[in-house]
Design a protein around this motif. Structure first.
Motif, mmCIF file in Angstrom:
data_model
loop_
_atom_site.group_PDB
_atom_site.id
_atom_site.type_symbol
_atom_site.label_atom_id
_atom_site.label_comp_id
_atom_site.label_asym_id
_atom_site.label_seq_id
_atom_site.Cartn_x
_atom_site.Cartn_y
_atom_site.Cartn_z
ATOM 1 N N HIS A 182 0.848 -1.187 0.000
ATOM 2 C CA HIS A 182 0.000 0.000 0.000
ATOM 3 C C HIS A 182 0.883 1.235 0.000
ATOM 4 O O HIS A 182 2.018 1.206 0.500
ATOM 5 N N ASN A 183 0.353 2.304 -0.572
ATOM 6 C CA ASN A 183 1.066 3.581 -0.550
ATOM 7 C C ASN A 183 0.335 4.546 0.387
ATOM 8 O O ASN A 183 -0.896 4.698 0.294
ATOM 9 N N TYR A 184 1.090 5.196 1.232
ATOM 10 C CA TYR A 184 0.522 6.147 2.183
ATOM 11 C C TYR A 184 1.264 7.480 2.045
ATOM 12 O O TYR A 184 2.498 7.518 2.065
ATOM 13 N N SER A 185 0.515 8.558 1.935
ATOM 14 C CA SER A 185 1.115 9.884 1.809
ATOM 15 C C SER A 185 1.359 10.489 3.191
ATOM 16 O O SER A 185 0.559 10.311 4.111
ATOM 17 N N PHE A 186 2.446 11.195 3.298
ATOM 18 C CA PHE A 186 2.757 11.921 4.529
ATOM 19 C C PHE A 186 2.159 13.329 4.463
ATOM 20 O O PHE A 186 2.168 13.971 3.411
ATOM 21 N N VAL A 187 1.687 13.790 5.594
ATOM 22 C CA VAL A 187 1.204 15.174 5.711
ATOM 23 C C VAL A 187 1.862 15.793 6.939
ATOM 24 O O VAL A 187 2.168 15.093 7.911
ATOM 25 N N PRO A 188 2.077 17.106 6.934
ATOM 26 C CA PRO A 188 2.703 17.745 8.097
ATOM 27 C C PRO A 188 1.777 17.722 9.304
ATOM 28 O O PRO A 188 0.570 17.875 9.193
ATOM 29 N N LYS A 189 2.369 17.525 10.472
ATOM 30 C CA LYS A 189 1.654 17.586 11.749
ATOM 31 C C LYS A 189 2.362 18.610 12.620
ATOM 32 O O LYS A 189 3.545 18.467 12.931
ATOM 33 N N TYR A 190 1.635 19.641 12.987
ATOM 34 C CA TYR A 190 2.255 20.727 13.756
ATOM 35 C C TYR A 190 2.616 20.271 15.158
ATOM 36 O O TYR A 190 1.831 19.615 15.843
ATOM 37 N N GLU A 191 3.831 20.606 15.570
ATOM 38 C CA GLU A 191 4.275 20.371 16.937
ATOM 39 C C GLU A 191 4.831 21.674 17.487
ATOM 40 O O GLU A 191 5.575 22.385 16.803
ATOM 41 N N GLN A 192 4.501 21.971 18.729
ATOM 42 C CA GLN A 192 4.995 23.187 19.362
ATOM 43 C C GLN A 192 6.507 23.106 19.506
ATOM 44 O O GLN A 192 7.046 22.133 20.030
ATOM 45 N N GLN A 193 7.197 24.156 19.017
ATOM 46 C CA GLN A 193 8.652 24.196 19.092
ATOM 47 C C GLN A 193 9.077 25.076 20.252
ATOM 48 O O GLN A 193 8.385 26.025 20.618
ATOM 49 N N ASP A 194 10.243 24.736 20.799
ATOM 50 C CA ASP A 194 10.815 25.575 21.852
ATOM 51 C C ASP A 194 11.429 26.802 21.206
ATOM 52 O O ASP A 194 12.409 26.707 20.472
ATOM 53 N N ARG A 195 10.854 27.969 21.481
ATOM 54 C CA ARG A 195 11.310 29.215 20.860
ATOM 55 C C ARG A 195 12.301 29.981 21.737
ATOM 56 O O ARG A 195 12.534 31.158 21.512
ATOM 57 N N ASN A 196 12.870 29.327 22.724
ATOM 58 C CA ASN A 196 13.872 29.990 23.570
ATOM 59 C C ASN A 196 15.026 30.464 22.704
ATOM 60 O O ASN A 196 15.635 29.692 21.964
ATOM 61 N N ILE A 197 15.368 31.750 22.776
ATOM 62 C CA ILE A 197 16.415 32.300 21.916
ATOM 63 C C ILE A 197 17.776 31.714 22.243
ATOM 64 O O ILE A 197 18.710 31.785 21.439
ATOM 65 N N TYR A 198 17.902 31.117 23.432
ATOM 66 C CA TYR A 198 19.184 30.529 23.812
ATOM 67 C C TYR A 198 19.297 29.075 23.382
ATOM 68 O O TYR A 198 20.323 28.449 23.561
ATOM 69 N N ASN A 199 18.208 28.520 22.830
ATOM 70 C CA ASN A 199 18.217 27.141 22.381
ATOM 71 C C ASN A 199 18.762 27.085 20.954
ATOM 72 O O ASN A 199 18.114 27.518 20.012
ATOM 73 N N LYS A 200 19.961 26.549 20.807
ATOM 74 C CA LYS A 200 20.626 26.510 19.512
ATOM 75 C C LYS A 200 20.369 25.214 18.758
ATOM 76 O O LYS A 200 20.922 24.997 17.691
ATOM 77 N N GLU A 201 19.514 24.318 19.301
ATOM 78 C CA GLU A 201 19.255 23.057 18.628
ATOM 79 C C GLU A 201 18.439 23.279 17.355
ATOM 80 O O GLU A 201 17.648 24.222 17.254
ATOM 81 N N VAL A 202 18.638 22.373 16.400
ATOM 82 C CA VAL A 202 17.877 22.417 15.159
ATOM 83 C C VAL A 202 16.445 21.978 15.445
ATOM 84 O O VAL A 202 16.209 20.947 16.079
ATOM 85 N N SER A 203 15.474 22.761 14.990
ATOM 86 C CA SER A 203 14.064 22.417 15.190
ATOM 87 C C SER A 203 13.684 21.259 14.267
ATOM 88 O O SER A 203 14.095 21.215 13.106
ATOM 89 N N MET A 204 12.874 20.341 14.784
ATOM 90 C CA MET A 204 12.430 19.190 14.017
ATOM 91 C C MET A 204 10.928 19.310 13.751
ATOM 92 O O MET A 204 10.157 19.695 14.630
ATOM 93 N N HIS A 205 10.526 18.981 12.514
ATOM 94 C CA HIS A 205 9.128 19.029 12.109
ATOM 95 C C HIS A 205 8.661 17.608 11.759
ATOM 96 O O HIS A 205 9.445 16.784 11.289
#
Length: 455
Positions: A182-205
């Motif tokens: 079977h083929n299944y399409s991916f769709v984006p799912k929103y997740e709350q990101q940490d917007r701390n300006i001191y957080n240098k980690e790459v955001s994941m979606h």
């Protein structure tokens, strides 16, 4: 009164102590323009970084892949005691909760072809790329034995597959997974990101499929899957080795490969004349995390590995390191002039010391400005020759002879060469610097041994 003024003037003119104080004050004064030059270098470096980040954001940021991961919901139950306020009778109420279990693939094979290109804005350059990525592998039947969940509480009909990535903007195709025929399409799912300006980690979606076919999922046979991605990115390409056995193969025409992360390629022939062809193999025993998680999906970005495609720009770093030796250059140059003045009795005015010091500080502005349009070595040579030539010609007009200006030119050439060597070294910079400074001290002590230091 006039006699006292004449004595003070003669002391300023003829006393070695007075000249030493004057030279020391001028060195301290020249630290002010040196500090401004160091600030200029930092500002230009920050400007370069901001322009590169702006280009990368418009094209597509670095690519970090985390997945595909099988997500299966299951029910858990808790009991709550309720007391009737009138009859005081205690009853039990069962509360149902829906949690999620996450299962990593048994096998994960990733093949990627990445061909970067250079983008330029003004004098600043960065590398961007388009990548073709194929993910293949298999899942085994999800195992809930570790939490002793009953099969009736596992919601197989609501299972999905998720992928996490740092770069949604750069995806250029409709992402689908072929699983259980079977083929299944991916769709984006929103997740709350940490917007701390001191957080240098790459955001994941997160990308997630619709519900999967139940019959194929609970089969005891391994379930094969495949995913095709085309992504535009920049800076880096990395993956997280979530397969029980993870194989990664990256091909590229990029000549300056820089392999990064927790694991390095296994093949010795990875670097070729046309670029590189790197291969990794990571087993589950090589990493400190398991194949399944319940309730929460862990953050495993620290275990990612891959390739860095960033253009190395170290001109600003080298210029900054060079400017840190500015105090040493000015002090030693003034010391040479002071020794010449003390030995030859040729008068040198404080204004002339100041002009020489300003010429030495101009070296760093020339260095940073020329290095932005050329390589560091060429900029260093042009700036060094220009400043040394200027000081030699100026000292010729002061000292009225050829031997002292020639000696000054040789001394400055040796000093700038010494500093350039220290800048290039990493492991032996302290050793070479210490030996060089010891040698300079010995030469100064030898040259000053016959000077009359009387007040």
């Amino acid at each position: 009164m006039e006699t006292q003024k004449n004595k003070f003037g003669n002391w300023l003119k003829n006393s070695i102590t007075a000249r030493m104080l004057m030279v020391g004050i001028l060195i301290i004064v020249l630290l002010i323009p040196l500090s401004y030059i160091q600030s200029l270098i930092v500002e230009r470096s920050s400007r370069q970084e901001s322009v590169v980040n702006e280009i990368n954001q418009k094209w597509g940021n670095e690519v970090l892949l985390y997945g595909p991961i099988l997500k299966v919901p299951y029910k858990t139950y808790t009991e709550k005691l309720l007391t009737n306020s009138e009859t005081k009778k205690v009853t039990k109420e069962t509360i149902e909760h829906t949690n999620y279990a996450y299962f990593f693939p048994e096998e994960l094979n990733i093949e990627s072809e990445i061909n970067p290109e250079v983008k330029q804005r003004g004098i600043y350059k960065t590398s961007v790329y388009k990548s073709s990525i194929k993910l293949n592998g298999s899942y085994s039947k999800p195992n809930f034995n570790s939490i002793e969940a009953n099969d009736k509480d596992i919601l197989w009909e609501k299972a999905t597959v998720i992928i996490k990535t740092s770069n949604l903007k750069g995806i250029n195709n409709q992402v689908e997974i072929a699983l259980n025929k079977h083929n299944y399409s991916f769709v984006p799912k929103y997740e709350q990101q940490d917007r701390n300006i001191y957080n240098k980690e790459v955001s994941m979606h997160k990308l997630e499929t619709s519900y999967l076919d139940k019959e194929g999922l609970i089969s005891k046979k391994g379930q094969l899957f495949s995913i095709n991605l085309t992504i535009s990115g920049s800076k880096q390409f990395k993956v997280i080795p979530i397969g029980r056995e993870t194989d990664l193969n990256v091909k590229s025409n990029w000549k300056t490969a820089n392999f990064i992360g927790e694991f390095l390629p296994l093949n010795n022939d990875k670097i070729t004349d046309d670029g590189f062809n790197a291969k990794w193999k990571v087993l589950h025993i090589n990493r400190p995390f398991s194949q399944e998680y319940f309730k929460h999906l862990p953050n495993l970005k620290e275990f990612a590995f891959g390739v860095n495609f960033m253009i190395p720009v170290d001109e600003y770093q080298k210029s900054e390191r060079s400017a840190k030796y500015g105090f040493l250059v000015i002090a030693l140059t003034f010391l040479v002039f002071f020794l010449i003045q003390s030995i030859s009795k040729i008068p040198i005015h404080p204004f002339q010391y100041l002009m020489i010091g300003l010429a030495l500080t101009m070296f760093y502005t020339l260095l940073i400005s020329i290095s932005e349009h050329s390589n560091f070595l060429k900029a260093y040579l042009i700036a060094g020759i220009s400043v040394i030539g200027l000081i030699v010609l100026y000292s010729k007009s002061i000292l009225k002879t050829f031997k002292f200006p020639l000696f000054i030119g040789v001394s400055l050439t040796a000093l700038y060469t010494f500093i350039y060597v220290i800048i290039q070294l990493e492991n032996y910079a302290l050793l070479v610097g210490s030996i060089g400074l010891f040698t300079i001290l010995a030469l100064v002590m030898y040259a000053s041994r016959k000077i009359d230091w009387s007040f």
